[in-house]
Design an enzyme around this catalytic site. Structure first.
Site, mmCIF file in Angstrom:
data_model
loop_
_atom_site.group_PDB
_atom_site.id
_atom_site.type_symbol
_atom_site.label_atom_id
_atom_site.label_comp_id
_atom_site.label_asym_id
_atom_site.label_seq_id
_atom_site.Cartn_x
_atom_site.Cartn_y
_atom_site.Cartn_z
ATOM 1 N N ASP A 13 2.716 -18.463 -14.638
ATOM 2 C CA ASP A 13 2.802 -19.888 -14.321
ATOM 3 C C ASP A 13 3.385 -20.688 -15.473
ATOM 4 O O ASP A 13 4.120 -21.643 -15.255
ATOM 5 C CB ASP A 13 1.414 -20.439 -13.964
ATOM 6 C CG ASP A 13 1.128 -20.267 -12.491
ATOM 7 O OD1 ASP A 13 2.030 -20.560 -11.682
ATOM 8 O OD2 ASP A 13 0.029 -19.809 -12.145
ATOM 9 N N GLU B 28 -1.718 -21.983 -18.931
ATOM 10 C CA GLU B 28 -0.563 -21.715 -18.071
ATOM 11 C C GLU B 28 0.186 -22.991 -17.695
ATOM 12 O O GLU B 28 1.071 -22.976 -16.856
ATOM 13 C CB GLU B 28 -0.983 -20.927 -16.824
ATOM 14 C CG GLU B 28 -2.171 -21.472 -16.081
ATOM 15 C CD GLU B 28 -2.637 -20.581 -14.926
ATOM 16 O OE1 GLU B 28 -1.911 -19.658 -14.542
ATOM 17 O OE2 GLU B 28 -3.736 -20.834 -14.408
ATOM 18 N N CYS C 140 -2.134 -12.424 -20.161
ATOM 19 C CA CYS C 140 -2.377 -11.656 -18.932
ATOM 20 C C CYS C 140 -1.278 -11.864 -17.894
ATOM 21 O O CYS C 140 -1.422 -11.435 -16.761
ATOM 22 C CB CYS C 140 -3.744 -11.980 -18.349
ATOM 23 S SG CYS C 140 -3.898 -13.691 -17.830
ATOM 24 N N HIS D 73 0.827 -1.205 0.000
ATOM 25 C CA HIS D 73 0.000 0.000 0.000
ATOM 26 C C HIS D 73 0.862 1.256 0.000
ATOM 27 O O HIS D 73 0.498 2.280 -0.574
ATOM 28 C CB HIS D 73 -0.943 -0.015 1.208
ATOM 29 C CG HIS D 73 -2.172 -0.836 0.939
ATOM 30 N ND1 HIS D 73 -2.775 -1.621 1.874
ATOM 31 C CD2 HIS D 73 -2.893 -0.986 -0.190
ATOM 32 C CE1 HIS D 73 -3.826 -2.223 1.336
ATOM 33 N NE2 HIS D 73 -3.914 -1.854 0.082
HETATM 34 C C1 PEP Z 1 -0.330 -16.359 -14.694
HETATM 35 O O1 PEP Z 1 -0.023 -17.424 -14.162
HETATM 36 O O2 PEP Z 1 0.299 -15.836 -15.649
HETATM 37 C C2 PEP Z 1 -1.481 -15.566 -14.201
HETATM 38 C C3 PEP Z 1 -1.936 -14.544 -14.855
HETATM 39 O O3 PEP Z 1 -2.034 -15.947 -13.035
HETATM 40 P P1 PEP Z 1 -1.389 -15.747 -11.566
HETATM 41 O O4 PEP Z 1 -0.246 -14.780 -11.662
HETATM 42 O O5 PEP Z 1 -2.524 -15.243 -10.729
HETATM 43 O O6 PEP Z 1 -0.982 -17.142 -11.208
HETATM 44 MG MG MG Z 2 -1.396 -18.471 -12.829
#
Ligand code: PEP
Ligand code: MG
Length: 617
Positions: free
Chosen positions: A481, A457, A528, A214
């Site tokens: 991941d 992933e 993502c 934060h």
């Molecule tokens: C990922 O694994 O790239 C992902 C977007 O999920 P997290 O970072 O929440 O595991």
């Molecule tokens: Mg992930």
């Protein structure tokens, strides 16, 4: 050397020039360059607290003493919260102090401490500090950085109560700072950060914390350069030292030589102009200069309050809404209604943009106290995410009901994490279908046409991307991941982190394989993972024809600007060259050199440097 001697020495220019220059690298959490005099804050020494066994007749008065300290801490936080003027840039972050106030009412914190006073006859300081340690230890095993950082909130709140119990002055560390100070500290609480005057403080550098603390979030709102996670800056710098902090690259230099100061003054000016110009790009579409390609830029979000920030920075939707935070840090499961309300609010706030809600990614190291878990030898490959949901169907169904119902108010996509085989995907789809039928029978409003996607992933999902594509409406690549599983590198193990490489030729090939297999079927592919928000990777991600990039909201204007200033020819060329190379380092080097040469005043990719340095003048 005591403080007085130290200040005298700094005033003597010649003496200062004999100081050692120290360069440290931490995590740049709020960009910009600040150059000024360090003010090193005294460490809040609450580690040493009195330990005493109480007599039976002392127990109840001790509980009363604890309760009154908690009340006093709440009054102080409330006071700080109220002192934030509505026009102040931190006004939108009052919720952080609200969270701290709520923590002071948390049953685990209160009852846990009172129980220890009552049953173990520990004095309040002892009972409280042990209880805080226990709560923090539970958070510490969480993989998600954002959620892990929440342990620090417990720490700050607990420390405030401890200081009151010990009769120490609070919030005094940052009183009466000289103008143009750069704060150096072991740690800085959000409450302290909220009291920093922008006129007085140029920036801060601290030992602790990460990008999502934060304190870091507040620094960004204050547009105050800040570097965290420096580990030993509070020991290396002394009050009066000249110090440079670069909140973009995470570099901090104590006692720089005149040449370095000159260079960073120039950089400060470039940064300032650059930042001013950047926000405007958030509003523009991410289309390449030649108009050849347009990419949808989305935000990754964990908390409701981040949506405003994401919108301000120009996101065109939420590419990943992580839902775990609703389940962690509490002893019961969130009800359907509670979840429905949360998802509905996300969708309403994001309208008319799409929101991608990821179903639960619990397990491994995100273990909620509300679910029973067997101890696993290898939890990252154990019962987590979709596997956990398929074996706890009731929990999964409640979440799906809440998402499907909320989806009636906006454009919503459903994303399934950790799919490793088709059987799991089919099973999940069947449950979605069952839930839809139940909602229909009950006459509840829901979105019957919600789009369903898979978060790719796991390497096996890459290999069967063509089969997955037959079953879904979209695919998103989760590189965080995917890299850990593809390269066999635990993403939270610091001993192997040097091997965790976004641009490893294997990673690039896996990404290409997914895109090719899925796009053939006319289905869009998003990314993502953190990889999507790093400017260095952008030419390759465009060269590989990704349709959507989802990232940390703060990166959005910068990424849009970059995409708008490059052409597809150069993206394809860089991609082809990268695929010709066999070593990740060479690919990094090529892309970094390209970005430095092409945009010498933007993106601030540093010349490659060794880690931390110390040298005498
Ligand atoms: C990922 O694994 O790239 C992902 C977007 O999920 P997290 O970072 O929440 O595991
Ligand atoms: Mg992930």
């Amino acid at each position: 050397m005591n403080l007085k001697d130290r200040e005298d020495q700094t005033r003597l220019g010649a003496a200062a020039a004999s100081e050692a220059t120290v360069m440290l690298r931490g995590i740049g959490v709020s960009s910009g360059v600040a150059i000024g005099q360090a003010i090193v804050l005294e460490r809040v020494a609450t580690e040493i607290h009195p330990r005493r066994i109480l007599r039976t007749d002392e127990v109840e008065p001790e509980i009363a003493r604890f309760e009154s300290a908690v009340k006093r801490a709440a009054d102080q936080l409330d006071q700080i919260r109220k002192s934030i003027h509505p026009e102040h840039p931190l006004n939108g972050h009052r919720y952080i102090l609200d969270t701290h106030l709520l923590l002071l009412e948390d049953r685990m914190l209160l009852n846990g401490t009172k129980n220890a006073i009552r049953t173990e006859c520990q004095n309040a300081e002892w009972a409280l500090s042990e209880n805080i340690d226990r709560i923090i230890a539970a958070f510490d095993t969480i993989e998600d950085e954002y959620l892990r950082e929440r342990a620090r909130d417990v720490h700050f709140v607990g420390e405030r109560v401890l200081r009151i119990l010990m009769g120490r002055s609070e919030d005094k560390r940052i009183d009466q700072l000289p103008p143009h100070a750069i704060i150096v500290a072991h740690d800085l609480s959000p409450a302290e950060t909220a009291q920093l005057e922008r006129e007085q403080v140029l920036g801060f550098a601290i030992d602790m914390g990460g990008k999502t603390s934060h304190t870091a979030i507040m620094a960004r709102s204050l547009k105050m350069p800040a570097v965290t996670g420096l580990e030993r800056i509070s020991r290396e710098a002394q009050t009066g030292d000249t110090i440079i902090i670069d909140g973009g690259t995470g570099v901090v230099i104590v006692n720089p030589d005149p040449d370095t100061i000159f260079r960073y003054k120039e950089r400060r000016e470039i940064y300032r102009k650059y930042q001013q110009s950047l926000m405007a790009f958030g509003k523009l579409p991410a289309v390449t200069r030649d108009g050849d390609r347009s990419v949808r830029i989305m935000a990754n979000v964990e908390l409701l309050d981040e949506i405003e920030i994401a919108m301000e920075h120009g996101c065109e939707g939420i590419g990943l809404f992580r839902t775990e935070y609703l389940f962690l840090g509490r002893s019961d499961l969130p009800s359907e209604e509670e979840q429905y309300e949360a998802y509905r609010r996300v969708l309403l706030r994001s309208r008319p943009n799409v929101v991608t809600i990821r179903t639960l990614d619990l397990g491994a190291d995100k273990i909620p106290t509300s679910l029973k878990f067997e101890k696993e030898t290898n939890p990252a490959m154990g019962l987590r995410a979709i596997r956990l949901c398929l074996s706890n169907r009731d929990v999964f169904k409640v979440q799906l009901r809440a998402i499907l119902r909320a989806a009636a108010v906006g454009e919503c996509r459903l994303l399934l994490p950790m799919i490793s085989c088709l059987r799991e995907l089919i099973a999940a789809k069947e449950i979605v279908q069952e839930v839809k039928q139940d909602l229909q029978k009950e006459g509840l409003e829901y979105d019957p046409n919600i789009r369903l996607g898979v978060l790719v992933e796991v390497p096996s999902a890459v290999a069967i991307a063509d089969l997955i594509a037959r079953e879904v409406d979209f695919v998103s690549i989760g590189t965080n991941d995917l890299i850990q599983y593809a390269l066999a590198i635990d993403r939270v193990n610091e001993h192997v982190s040097y091997l965790y490489d976004t641009l490893h030729p294997a990673v690039l090939r896996l990404i290409r394989q997914v895109i090719t297999a899925v796009q053939v079927r006319g289905i869009g592919v998003a990314m993502c993972g953190e990889m999507a928000g790093d400017p260095v990777n952008i030419p390759i991600l465009l060269g590989l024809d990704l349709d959507e990039l989802s990232m940390n909201a703060l990166s959005i204007p910068m990424i849009k600007k970059l995409i708008r200033s490059i052409g597809m020819d150069e993206c394809r060329d860089l991609t082809a060259r990268a695929f010709d190379m066999s070593d990740a380092q060479d690919i990094h080097f090529m892309l970094e050199e390209w970005i430095r040469e092409r945009f010498p005043h933007d993106y601030f990719v540093d010349q490659p440097q060794q880690g931390n340095e110390r040298h005498e003048h």
